[in-house]
Design a protein around this motif. Structure first.
Motif, PDB file in Angstrom:
ATOM      1  N   ASP A  22     -35.874   8.873  38.374  1.00  0.00           N
ATOM      2  CA  ASP A  22     -36.772   8.414  39.436  1.00  0.00           C
ATOM      3  C   ASP A  22     -36.222   8.674  40.837  1.00  0.00           C
ATOM      4  O   ASP A  22     -36.955   8.571  41.814  1.00  0.00           O
ATOM      5  N   ILE A  23     -34.946   8.990  40.939  1.00  0.00           N
ATOM      6  CA  ILE A  23     -34.320   9.124  42.255  1.00  0.00           C
ATOM      7  C   ILE A  23     -34.902  10.290  43.045  1.00  0.00           C
ATOM      8  O   ILE A  23     -35.276  10.134  44.212  1.00  0.00           O
ATOM      9  N   SER A  24     -35.018  11.453  42.436  1.00  0.00           N
ATOM     10  CA  SER A  24     -35.535  12.622  43.151  1.00  0.00           C
ATOM     11  C   SER A  24     -36.964  12.407  43.665  1.00  0.00           C
ATOM     12  O   SER A  24     -37.233  12.663  44.844  1.00  0.00           O
ATOM     13  N   PRO A  25     -37.904  11.916  42.828  1.00  0.00           N
ATOM     14  CA  PRO A  25     -39.247  11.673  43.366  1.00  0.00           C
ATOM     15  C   PRO A  25     -39.271  10.595  44.456  1.00  0.00           C
ATOM     16  O   PRO A  25     -40.051  10.693  45.407  1.00  0.00           O
ATOM     17  N   LEU A  26     -38.404   9.603  44.338  1.00  0.00           N
ATOM     18  CA  LEU A  26     -38.337   8.576  45.379  1.00  0.00           C
ATOM     19  C   LEU A  26     -37.826   9.159  46.692  1.00  0.00           C
ATOM     20  O   LEU A  26     -38.356   8.862  47.763  1.00  0.00           O
ATOM     21  N   VAL A  27     -36.802   9.997  46.615  1.00  0.00           N
ATOM     22  CA  VAL A  27     -36.266  10.646  47.815  1.00  0.00           C
ATOM     23  C   VAL A  27     -37.352  11.500  48.462  1.00  0.00           C
ATOM     24  O   VAL A  27     -37.543  11.464  49.687  1.00  0.00           O
ATOM     25  N   GLU A  28     -38.089  12.261  47.657  1.00  0.00           N
ATOM     26  CA  GLU A  28     -39.187  13.067  48.194  1.00  0.00           C
ATOM     27  C   GLU A  28     -40.243  12.187  48.859  1.00  0.00           C
ATOM     28  O   GLU A  28     -40.761  12.524  49.928  1.00  0.00           O
ATOM     29  N   PHE A  30     -39.781   9.216  50.257  1.00  0.00           N
ATOM     30  CA  PHE A  30     -39.270   8.690  51.521  1.00  0.00           C
ATOM     31  C   PHE A  30     -39.238   9.773  52.596  1.00  0.00           C
ATOM     32  O   PHE A  30     -39.508   9.487  53.765  1.00  0.00           O
ATOM     33  N   CYS A  31     -38.947  11.018  52.212  1.00  0.00           N
ATOM     34  CA  CYS A  31     -38.989  12.133  53.174  1.00  0.00           C
ATOM     35  C   CYS A  31     -40.418  12.359  53.674  1.00  0.00           C
ATOM     36  O   CYS A  31     -40.641  12.571  54.871  1.00  0.00           O
ATOM     37  N   GLU A  32     -41.380  12.302  52.773  1.00  0.00           N
ATOM     38  CA  GLU A  32     -42.782  12.493  53.147  1.00  0.00           C
ATOM     39  C   GLU A  32     -43.276  11.345  54.023  1.00  0.00           C
ATOM     40  O   GLU A  32     -43.998  11.560  55.003  1.00  0.00           O
ATOM     41  N   LYS A  33     -42.881  10.134  53.690  1.00  0.00           N
ATOM     42  CA  LYS A  33     -43.245   8.960  54.479  1.00  0.00           C
ATOM     43  C   LYS A  33     -42.707   9.097  55.914  1.00  0.00           C
ATOM     44  O   LYS A  33     -43.416   8.809  56.879  1.00  0.00           O
ATOM     45  N   TYR A  34     -41.474   9.579  56.034  1.00  0.00           N
ATOM     46  CA  TYR A  34     -40.870   9.805  57.345  1.00  0.00           C
ATOM     47  C   TYR A  34     -41.631  10.904  58.096  1.00  0.00           C
ATOM     48  O   TYR A  34     -41.892  10.779  59.293  1.00  0.00           O
ATOM     49  N   HIS A  35     -41.997  11.966  57.388  1.00  0.00           N
ATOM     50  CA  HIS A  35     -42.743  13.070  57.997  1.00  0.00           C
ATOM     51  C   HIS A  35     -44.096  12.586  58.544  1.00  0.00           C
ATOM     52  O   HIS A  35     -44.487  12.931  59.666  1.00  0.00           O
ATOM     53  N   ILE A  36     -44.786  11.797  57.764  1.00  0.00           N
ATOM     54  CA  ILE A  36     -46.091  11.284  58.199  1.00  0.00           C
ATOM     55  C   ILE A  36     -45.934  10.402  59.435  1.00  0.00           C
ATOM     56  O   ILE A  36     -46.732  10.477  60.372  1.00  0.00           O
ATOM     57  N   LYS A  37     -44.883   9.601  59.446  1.00  0.00           N
ATOM     58  CA  LYS A  37     -44.665   8.660  60.550  1.00  0.00           C
ATOM     59  C   LYS A  37     -44.202   9.358  61.832  1.00  0.00           C
ATOM     60  O   LYS A  37     -44.608   8.977  62.932  1.00  0.00           O
ATOM     61  N   THR A  38     -43.359  10.396  61.697  1.00  0.00           N
ATOM     62  CA  THR A  38     -42.730  10.996  62.876  1.00  0.00           C
ATOM     63  C   THR A  38     -43.173  12.421  63.169  1.00  0.00           C
ATOM     64  O   THR A  38     -42.948  12.915  64.271  1.00  0.00           O
ATOM     65  N   GLY A  39     -43.739  13.095  62.179  1.00  0.00           N
ATOM     66  CA  GLY A  39     -44.081  14.505  62.351  1.00  0.00           C
ATOM     67  C   GLY A  39     -42.892  15.430  62.114  1.00  0.00           C
ATOM     68  O   GLY A  39     -43.022  16.647  62.222  1.00  0.00           O
ATOM     69  N   ILE A  40     -41.736  14.859  61.794  1.00  0.00           N
ATOM     70  CA  ILE A  40     -40.521  15.644  61.547  1.00  0.00           C
ATOM     71  C   ILE A  40     -40.302  15.760  60.045  1.00  0.00           C
ATOM     72  O   ILE A  40     -40.243  14.758  59.345  1.00  0.00           O
ATOM     73  N   ARG A  41     -40.203  17.006  59.581  1.00  0.00           N
ATOM     74  CA  ARG A  41     -39.983  17.225  58.145  1.00  0.00           C
ATOM     75  C   ARG A  41     -38.499  17.448  57.891  1.00  0.00           C
ATOM     76  O   ARG A  41     -37.879  18.314  58.498  1.00  0.00           O
ATOM     77  N   ARG A  42     -37.949  16.636  57.009  1.00  0.00           N
ATOM     78  CA  ARG A  42     -36.550  16.775  56.607  1.00  0.00           C
ATOM     79  C   ARG A  42     -36.491  16.914  55.092  1.00  0.00           C
ATOM     80  O   ARG A  42     -37.349  16.396  54.372  1.00  0.00           O
ATOM     81  N   THR A  43     -35.464  17.624  54.635  1.00  0.00           N
ATOM     82  CA  THR A  43     -35.240  17.777  53.201  1.00  0.00           C
ATOM     83  C   THR A  43     -33.832  17.295  52.865  1.00  0.00           C
ATOM     84  O   THR A  43     -32.989  17.141  53.741  1.00  0.00           O
ATOM     85  N   VAL A  44     -33.605  17.079  51.592  1.00  0.00           N
ATOM     86  CA  VAL A  44     -32.310  16.626  51.096  1.00  0.00           C
ATOM     87  C   VAL A  44     -31.797  17.692  50.132  1.00  0.00           C
ATOM     88  O   VAL A  44     -32.536  18.156  49.267  1.00  0.00           O
ATOM     89  N   THR A  45     -30.529  18.082  50.293  1.00  0.00           N
ATOM     90  CA  THR A  45     -29.965  19.122  49.442  1.00  0.00           C
ATOM     91  C   THR A  45     -29.745  18.614  48.022  1.00  0.00           C
ATOM     92  O   THR A  45     -29.671  17.399  47.783  1.00  0.00           O
ATOM     93  N   SER A  46     -29.605  19.541  47.108  1.00  0.00           N
ATOM     94  CA  SER A  46     -29.352  19.177  45.711  1.00  0.00           C
ATOM     95  C   SER A  46     -27.994  18.491  45.564  1.00  0.00           C
ATOM     96  O   SER A  46     -27.815  17.656  44.675  1.00  0.00           O
ATOM     97  N   ARG A  47     -27.065  18.803  46.452  1.00  0.00           N
ATOM     98  CA  ARG A  47     -25.746  18.148  46.402  1.00  0.00           C
ATOM     99  C   ARG A  47     -25.886  16.655  46.697  1.00  0.00           C
ATOM    100  O   ARG A  47     -25.241  15.818  46.068  1.00  0.00           O
TER     101      ARG A  47
END
Length: 102
Positions: A22-28, A30-47
């Protein structure tokens, strides 16, 4: 009385450390939620995801969300890597953390 009326069905949800899938979909999420709120798209590396999957998450999803919020806000680049992680993950890093120039 209200407690007993609401307590007719109990749903057991295992802690996050027992459902690492569940961690990977949750991280995605939270990234999407941040993008919607701020307009800034961030990603998290596989590491980073690998480190997250090895961490115990004693605070469960709330701790993951708080961690992601801090990472997303503090990030200076569009990609969050292990150099952005805080000290709670030091024992899980397979490479020494590099200092970040500011």
């Amino acid at each position: 009385d209200l407690y007993y009326r609401l307590n007719f069905l109990t749903i057991e949800i295992p802690p996050l450390r027992k459902r690492t899938e569940d961690i990977s979909p949750l991280v995605e999420h939270f990234c999407e939620k941040y993008h919607i709120k701020t307009g800034i798209r961030r990603t998290v590396t596989s590491r980073v995801l690998d480190v997250f999957m090895s961490y115990e998450w004693p605070g469960n999803v709330g701790e993951l969300e708080g961690c992601m919020s801090k990472l997303l806000i503090d990030a200076k680049t569009d990609s969050i890597d292990i150099n952005n992680l805080d000290g709670r993950f030091n024992d899980l890093l397979d490479t020494p953390k590099q200092s970040v120039e500011t």
